[in-house]
Design a protein around this motif. Structure first.
Motif, PDB file in Angstrom:
ATOM      1  N   GLY A   3       0.638  -3.842  14.855  1.00 35.68           N
ATOM      2  CA  GLY A   3       1.604  -3.399  13.858  1.00 35.68           C
ATOM      3  C   GLY A   3       0.990  -3.313  12.484  1.00 35.68           C
ATOM      4  N   PRO A   4       1.830  -2.986  11.479  1.00 38.81           N
ATOM      5  CA  PRO A   4       1.328  -2.710  10.133  1.00 38.81           C
ATOM      6  C   PRO A   4       1.114  -3.946   9.289  1.00 38.81           C
ATOM      7  N   GLU A   5       0.158  -4.808   9.739  1.00 41.03           N
ATOM      8  CA  GLU A   5      -0.076  -5.997   8.947  1.00 41.03           C
ATOM      9  C   GLU A   5      -1.135  -5.768   7.860  1.00 41.03           C
ATOM     10  N   ARG A   6      -1.964  -4.741   8.020  1.00 38.79           N
ATOM     11  CA  ARG A   6      -3.003  -4.458   7.027  1.00 38.79           C
ATOM     12  C   ARG A   6      -3.040  -2.968   6.730  1.00 38.79           C
ATOM     13  N   GLY A   7      -3.351  -2.642   5.506  1.00 37.91           N
ATOM     14  CA  GLY A   7      -3.443  -1.258   5.105  1.00 37.91           C
ATOM     15  C   GLY A   7      -4.881  -0.784   5.133  1.00 37.91           C
ATOM     16  N   PRO A   8      -5.206   0.284   4.391  1.00 38.22           N
ATOM     17  CA  PRO A   8      -6.544   0.844   4.389  1.00 38.22           C
ATOM     18  C   PRO A   8      -7.602  -0.184   4.008  1.00 38.22           C
ATOM     19  N   PRO A 124       0.808   8.192   2.107  1.00 35.38           N
ATOM     20  CA  PRO A 124       0.494   8.167   0.681  1.00 35.38           C
ATOM     21  C   PRO A 124       0.372   9.579   0.112  1.00 35.38           C
ATOM     22  N   GLY A 125       1.032   9.781  -1.021  1.00 30.30           N
ATOM     23  CA  GLY A 125       1.020  11.090  -1.658  1.00 30.30           C
ATOM     24  C   GLY A 125       2.158  11.995  -1.253  1.00 30.30           C
ATOM     25  N   ALA A 126       2.932  11.620  -0.239  1.00 29.93           N
ATOM     26  CA  ALA A 126       4.094  12.420   0.154  1.00 29.93           C
ATOM     27  C   ALA A 126       5.127  12.395  -0.970  1.00 29.93           C
ATOM     28  N   PRO A 127       5.855  13.490  -1.178  1.00 26.79           N
ATOM     29  CA  PRO A 127       6.828  13.515  -2.273  1.00 26.79           C
ATOM     30  C   PRO A 127       7.874  12.403  -2.196  1.00 26.79           C
ATOM     31  N   LEU A 128       8.251  12.017  -0.975  1.00 24.11           N
ATOM     32  CA  LEU A 128       9.267  10.983  -0.794  1.00 24.11           C
ATOM     33  C   LEU A 128       8.641   9.675  -0.295  1.00 24.11           C
ATOM     34  N   GLU A 129       7.422   9.393  -0.739  1.00 21.00           N
ATOM     35  CA  GLU A 129       6.715   8.186  -0.307  1.00 21.00           C
ATOM     36  C   GLU A 129       7.448   6.925  -0.756  1.00 21.00           C
ATOM     37  N   ALA A 130       7.600   5.977   0.163  1.00 20.29           N
ATOM     38  CA  ALA A 130       8.172   4.666  -0.127  1.00 20.29           C
ATOM     39  C   ALA A 130       7.255   3.597   0.456  1.00 20.29           C
ATOM     40  N   ASP A 145       7.044   4.191  17.735  1.00 19.32           N
ATOM     41  CA  ASP A 145       5.597   3.988  17.685  1.00 19.32           C
ATOM     42  C   ASP A 145       4.877   4.882  16.673  1.00 19.32           C
ATOM     43  N   PRO A 146       5.237   6.184  16.543  1.00 19.60           N
ATOM     44  CA  PRO A 146       4.536   6.996  15.532  1.00 19.60           C
ATOM     45  C   PRO A 146       4.712   6.452  14.116  1.00 19.60           C
ATOM     46  N   ALA A 147       5.901   5.949  13.797  1.00 17.11           N
ATOM     47  CA  ALA A 147       6.135   5.368  12.479  1.00 17.11           C
ATOM     48  C   ALA A 147       5.370   4.057  12.335  1.00 17.11           C
ATOM     49  N   ALA A 148       5.359   3.242  13.395  1.00 19.87           N
ATOM     50  CA  ALA A 148       4.640   1.968  13.333  1.00 19.87           C
ATOM     51  C   ALA A 148       3.151   2.190  13.142  1.00 19.87           C
ATOM     52  N   ALA A 149       2.607   3.220  13.815  1.00 16.05           N
ATOM     53  CA  ALA A 149       1.183   3.506  13.696  1.00 16.05           C
ATOM     54  C   ALA A 149       0.826   3.961  12.282  1.00 16.05           C
ATOM     55  N   LEU A 150       1.641   4.829  11.705  1.00 15.00           N
ATOM     56  CA  LEU A 150       1.358   5.313  10.357  1.00 15.00           C
ATOM     57  C   LEU A 150       1.524   4.188   9.332  1.00 15.00           C
ATOM     58  N   ALA A 151       2.544   3.348   9.540  1.00 17.62           N
ATOM     59  CA  ALA A 151       2.730   2.208   8.651  1.00 17.62           C
ATOM     60  C   ALA A 151       1.521   1.279   8.714  1.00 17.62           C
ATOM     61  N   ALA A 152       1.004   1.044   9.916  1.00 18.36           N
ATOM     62  CA  ALA A 152      -0.164   0.176  10.071  1.00 18.36           C
ATOM     63  C   ALA A 152      -1.374   0.750   9.351  1.00 18.36           C
ATOM     64  N   GLU A 153      -1.523   2.057   9.448  1.00 21.15           N
ATOM     65  CA  GLU A 153      -2.690   2.707   8.849  1.00 21.15           C
ATOM     66  C   GLU A 153      -2.684   2.621   7.331  1.00 21.15           C
ATOM     67  N   HIS A 154      -1.488   2.641   6.736  1.00 16.71           N
ATOM     68  CA  HIS A 154      -1.408   2.762   5.286  1.00 16.71           C
ATOM     69  C   HIS A 154      -0.758   1.554   4.598  1.00 16.71           C
ATOM     70  N   PRO A 199      -0.684 -16.434  10.962  1.00 15.85           N
ATOM     71  CA  PRO A 199       0.017 -17.689  10.665  1.00 15.85           C
ATOM     72  C   PRO A 199       0.436 -17.759   9.196  1.00 15.85           C
ATOM     73  N   GLY A 200       1.722 -18.026   8.974  1.00 16.17           N
ATOM     74  CA  GLY A 200       2.237 -18.160   7.630  1.00 16.17           C
ATOM     75  C   GLY A 200       2.482 -16.859   6.900  1.00 16.17           C
ATOM     76  N   GLU A 201       2.130 -15.727   7.519  1.00 18.42           N
ATOM     77  CA  GLU A 201       2.331 -14.434   6.868  1.00 18.42           C
ATOM     78  C   GLU A 201       3.711 -13.868   7.163  1.00 18.42           C
ATOM     79  N   TRP A 202       4.170 -12.992   6.295  1.00 16.35           N
ATOM     80  CA  TRP A 202       5.354 -12.186   6.583  1.00 16.35           C
ATOM     81  C   TRP A 202       4.906 -10.916   7.281  1.00 16.35           C
ATOM     82  N   SER A 203       5.610 -10.573   8.322  1.00 19.30           N
ATOM     83  CA  SER A 203       5.325  -9.339   9.031  1.00 19.30           C
ATOM     84  C   SER A 203       5.672  -8.134   8.165  1.00 19.30           C
ATOM     85  N   SER A 204       5.013  -7.008   8.431  1.00 23.08           N
ATOM     86  CA  SER A 204       5.362  -5.754   7.772  1.00 23.08           C
ATOM     87  C   SER A 204       6.435  -4.991   8.536  1.00 23.08           C
ATOM     88  N   VAL A 205       6.854  -5.535   9.668  1.00 21.34           N
ATOM     89  CA  VAL A 205       7.956  -4.954  10.439  1.00 21.34           C
ATOM     90  C   VAL A 205       9.115  -5.936  10.382  1.00 21.34           C
TER      91      VAL A 205
END
Length: 287
Positions: A3-8, A124-130, A145-154, A199-205
């Protein structure tokens, strides 16, 4: 999948950025929902220009005071392309101000369509980026899954609808699957699994769990199934929940709750100073 625990390049993920924002400012998330009655109460026209002024005042008032803002996309979309342009401006202004944004869009679809929704809001860079979006898992949790994968990547985040605050929610969310597991519990397990927090982290999901669901969050087993996820909780303020519900509804996971307030905050507008004072008072109430 991971999942999206780390970005670029190993950058800090959304969950940990959110945790730090809550530590710094408190759990209140400012909903920005410019529906017609609020615009009227603020003596603003129900037009894109009215939305723009409402958004500008609210963002200025809560900047540095709340953990994040949560615009409701529908109230901008109802004005067509001009309203969506205002939402783009709001998201960009919040990003420039260093504020986290959770866009309430409740997207849910399959395959390439879900991927396109994700690109609209998480790329990143999308007009409606959040920084994060709300998503619906009711076409099957794996459909996200497609959203989870993109979230993980960025380094972005997702909030999966699990136990919502609307009265009809239990008809689906409390129902049992073929394996005799409540649907909401399956969603919570999926969120914990793909979030893959350390351990001790907050998930990104995270999960959307209403503050008005009573004992369902604990009785259905969500509390134990997903201990690392942040909990985006509507239902506070105008819908009746207050500080007592933090412990009554969420128990030992109360520290992971994001107190989503829209009307309960906006009622103090349109004066920016009064609105800021209201936000500060709400943070004190819910800390």
């Amino acid at each position: 999948m991971n999942g999206p625990e780390r970005g670029p390049a190993g950058a800090e993920g959304f969950g940990e950025r959110l945790r730090r924002a809550v530590q710094a400012h408190g759990p209140v998330v400012a909903g920005i929902d410019p529906h017609s009655s609020l615009l009227e109460a603020w003596s603003l026209p129900d037009t894109p220009e009215g939305l723009r002024e409402f958004s500008r005042i609210t963002l200025a008032a809560v900047r540095g005071t709340v953990a994040a803002i949560k615009p409701q996309s529908a109230f901008f979309e109802r004005h067509g392309s001009a309203g969506v342009a205002v939402l783009e401006e709001l998201l960009a202004a919040a990003r420039e101000a260093g504020m986290l944004t959770i866009l309430d869009v409740k997207r849910g679809d399959i395959g390439s369509t879900m991927g396109a929704y994700a690109q609209a809001h998480l790329l990143p860079g999308a007009p409606l980026e959040a920084d994060a979006i709300t998503v619906s898992p009711y076409l099957g949790a794996g459909s996200l899954d497609p959203a989870a994968a993109l979230a993980a990547e960025h380094g972005k985040g997702l909030f999966l609808l699990a136990l919502t605050s609307n009265p009809d929610g239990p008809q689906v969310q409390h129902a049992r699957t073929a394996s005799d597991t409540p649907v909401a519990l399956e969603i919570a397990r999926h969120a914990e699994r793909i979030g893959n927090a350390g351990p001790g982290e907050w998930s990104s999901v995270g999960l959307v769990v209403g503050a008005t669901v009573g004992r369902a969050y604990r009785e259905l087993g969500l509390a134990g199934a997903a201990p690392s996820v942040p909990l985006l909780a509507p239902g506070f303020g105008a819908q009746g929940a207050g500080p007592a519900q933090l412990s009554e509804v969420f128990g030992e996971n109360a520290g992971h709750v994001l107190v989503s307030l829209s009307r309960g905050l906006s009622v103090a507008g349109p004066d920016e100073a009064t609105l800021r004072a209201r936000a500060e008072a709400l943070q004190a109430d819910f800390r």
